[in-house]
Write a protein that holds these residues in place. Structure first.
Motif, mmCIF file in Angstrom:
data_model
loop_
_atom_site.group_PDB
_atom_site.id
_atom_site.type_symbol
_atom_site.label_atom_id
_atom_site.label_comp_id
_atom_site.label_asym_id
_atom_site.label_seq_id
_atom_site.Cartn_x
_atom_site.Cartn_y
_atom_site.Cartn_z
ATOM 1 N N ILE A 141 0.835 -1.205 0.000
ATOM 2 C CA ILE A 141 0.000 0.000 0.000
ATOM 3 C C ILE A 141 0.870 1.255 0.000
ATOM 4 C CG2 ILE A 141 -1.480 1.381 1.528
ATOM 5 C CD1 ILE A 141 -3.096 -1.094 2.063
ATOM 6 N N SER A 146 -1.765 6.322 -5.203
ATOM 7 C CA SER A 146 -3.146 6.368 -4.724
ATOM 8 C C SER A 146 -3.779 7.694 -5.100
ATOM 9 C CB SER A 146 -3.172 6.184 -3.206
ATOM 10 O OG SER A 146 -4.460 6.440 -2.691
ATOM 11 N N GLU A 366 -6.879 3.745 2.923
ATOM 12 C CA GLU A 366 -6.572 2.909 1.770
ATOM 13 C C GLU A 366 -7.170 1.511 1.921
ATOM 14 O OE1 GLU A 366 -4.511 3.763 -1.249
ATOM 15 O OE2 GLU A 366 -5.604 5.474 -0.425
ATOM 16 N N TRP A 367 -7.025 0.930 3.097
ATOM 17 C CA TRP A 367 -7.578 -0.401 3.341
ATOM 18 C C TRP A 367 -9.096 -0.406 3.131
ATOM 19 C CZ3 TRP A 367 -5.599 -5.186 4.109
ATOM 20 C CH2 TRP A 367 -4.222 -5.284 4.319
#
Length: 485
Positions: A141, A146, A366-367
């Motif tokens: 991640i 992102s 993000e998760w």
């Protein structure tokens, strides 16, 4: 104290120990008033004979640095600076004792230290095994790009806006209708409880809760002079028929509950009991703190909806967390509450730490935002169910004659009641010496001295097997000794 004397040195062992202690005192690490470890503890730590430690301490007492007596142990009474100075240095021990925040129970302090000793099998630890933490995915991640803006500066008082949006969307999926403005990001549920204790309750208030309860093992409310009033439980959860009487008798300000896979008992509050709890608390005007940290750790069937999902009157302060499901190290949790409450708690949080880690908040977003959290939960549930089944089978094989327990439908814990007479203190010490760390029931209820909180979440499978087999042997030996007295 990682230091050990050098066995190959020409300097006598007692002299090395004496110099080590003198250095701790002169550097101020052991201030005037500090009670040093016992002779036996020092001998075990330094791996020397007790007589060697006695010789070193006797010299330091003779030099005026230490003072020893049979009741109070050995304490620092002087240091090298004090011997030269006209006025004595501050007695930091008196400052420590004067602090308003209560220290942990001695048993909790002992457990917290022992958890990080090498070779310890942790049979009661309430966190995921390192084997179940998604370390590889977490690294990925941070390496991938992102659309979620990344910052290493401060976040706004309520927390990262994108994270709060993702949490609101996640909560909609479990029936909790809320908006980002009604969510506060906190550094785990424990911080949420502390903010509530100092931001919403008056000193001297009382709160109702299950008994036993995790809340007894911490002093977040007691340190604000708030009294905990325990209500009995049964197999469906807290006994709601007691609430009105206890509220009136203790003038309670709110009720704290862990309705889903309760800590430490593992109990799952039934749907009828949840409805009854909400009805009674609404009639009584009694606010609820719902701690829902274990909700997603179900095995066969999803649990009933949260209390917050049936809350048209904004009666419930809802606490959630990623510590039990994703990563305790992220230190990310949340509070869902009416906006004035969120504003109040956010203001206090800013005064305390100026916001939770922006990096942790970004990672948590993000998760949730990529759907990775739900994928991870599937894996964690499978692994925890396997561990639960394995542990239950071990208990059936080794504990049938000495304990009773219920099989939890989720969470981390089996609440085992010993049916034989043993000294829990003696069992704790003997188990620790054998490399097994226990969580006695008295941590969560002073009257639960014959209970153990057994966790299948942390130890490896082979550690669970070895630990439970040897623990059963110890219990049977101690029970035999007690019977023959």
């Amino acid at each position: 104290m990682d230091w050990k004397p050098d066995l190959s040195s020409e300097t006598p062992l007692y002299s090395q120990i004496k110099d080590f202690i003198k250095n701790k005192i002169s550097l101020g690490e052991w201030a005037v008033g500090t009670k040093i470890p016992s002779q036996r503890a020092l001998a075990e730590r330094f791996d020397v004979n007790r007589s060697t430690v006695v010789t070193a301490l006797s010299d330091l007492i003779a030099e005026g640095l230490l003072e020893g007596n049979t009741k109070g142990g050995t304490r620092v009474i002087n240091n090298s600076w004090n011997l030269l100075a006209a006025s004595p240095p501050p007695d930091w021990s008196s400052y420590v004792q004067a602090g308003t925040y209560y220290p942990n129970q001695p048993a909790i302090q002992h457990i917290n230290r022992a958890e990080f000793q090498d070779g310890i099998i942790r049979l009661g630890t309430g966190e995921l095994s390192p084997d179940l933490l998604p370390s590889v995915q977490m690294k990925q991640i941070f390496e991938e790009s992102s659309v979620n803006p990344f910052t290493i500066g401060y976040e706004e008082p309520k927390g990262n806006p994108y994270l709060r949006e993702q949490i609101a969307a996640y909560l909609h999926g479990i029936g909790v209708q809320t908006s980002p403005s009604n969510i506060l990001i906190v550094s785990g549920s424990l911080q949420a409880l502390q903010l509530i204790s100092i931001g919403l309750l008056q000193r001297g208030s009382s709160i109702l809760l299950e008994k036993p309860s995790y809340l007894y093992s911490i002093h977040v409310f007691q340190s604000s002079a708030i009294k905990l009033v325990g209500l009995p439980m049964d197999e469906e959860g807290i006994q709601t028929n007691q609430i009105s009487r206890y509220k009136e008798g203790y003038n309670a300000s709110l009720l704290y509950t862990i309705p889903t896979f309760h800590n430490p008992t593992g109990t799952l509050m039934s749907e009828p009991r949840r409805q009854e709890l909400m009805r009674i608390c609404a009639d009584e005007g009694l606010p609820i703190i719902e701690d829902d940290a274990y909700r997603e750790l179900w095995f066969e069937i999803p649990p009933p909806l949260p209390l917050k999902a049936r809350d048209p009157n904004a009666l419930v302060l809802y606490l959630g967390s990623l510590s039990k499901t994703l990563s305790p190290g992220l230190r990310i949790g949340w509070v869902v509450a009416p906006e004035p409450v969120i504003e109040r708690l956010a203001d206090i949080k800013m005064q305390n730490d100026y916001g939770s880690s922006s990096i942790s908040q970004w990672a948590a977003a993000e998760w949730l935002g990529r759907g990775l959290y739900q994928e991870h939960l599937v894996y964690v549930r499978e692994q925890l169910k396997r561990r639960r089944d394995f542990t239950v089978q071990l208990l059936k094989t080794n504990f049938m004659e000495i304990a009773t327990w219920s099989v939890p439908a989720g969470g981390f814990y089996i609440w085992a009641r010993l049916t034989v007479d043993v000294s829990m203190q003696m069992l704790f010490e003997r188990a620790l010496k054998a490399g097994i760390l226990l969580n006695p029931g008295s941590i969560y209820d002073r009257n639960a001295g014959n209970y153990l909180r057994i966790s299948y979440a942390y130890a490896k499978l082979h550690e669970l097997e070895w630990g439970i087999v040897h623990l059963a042997e110890m219990i049977k030996e101690l029970a035999m000794v007690s019977k023959n007295k």
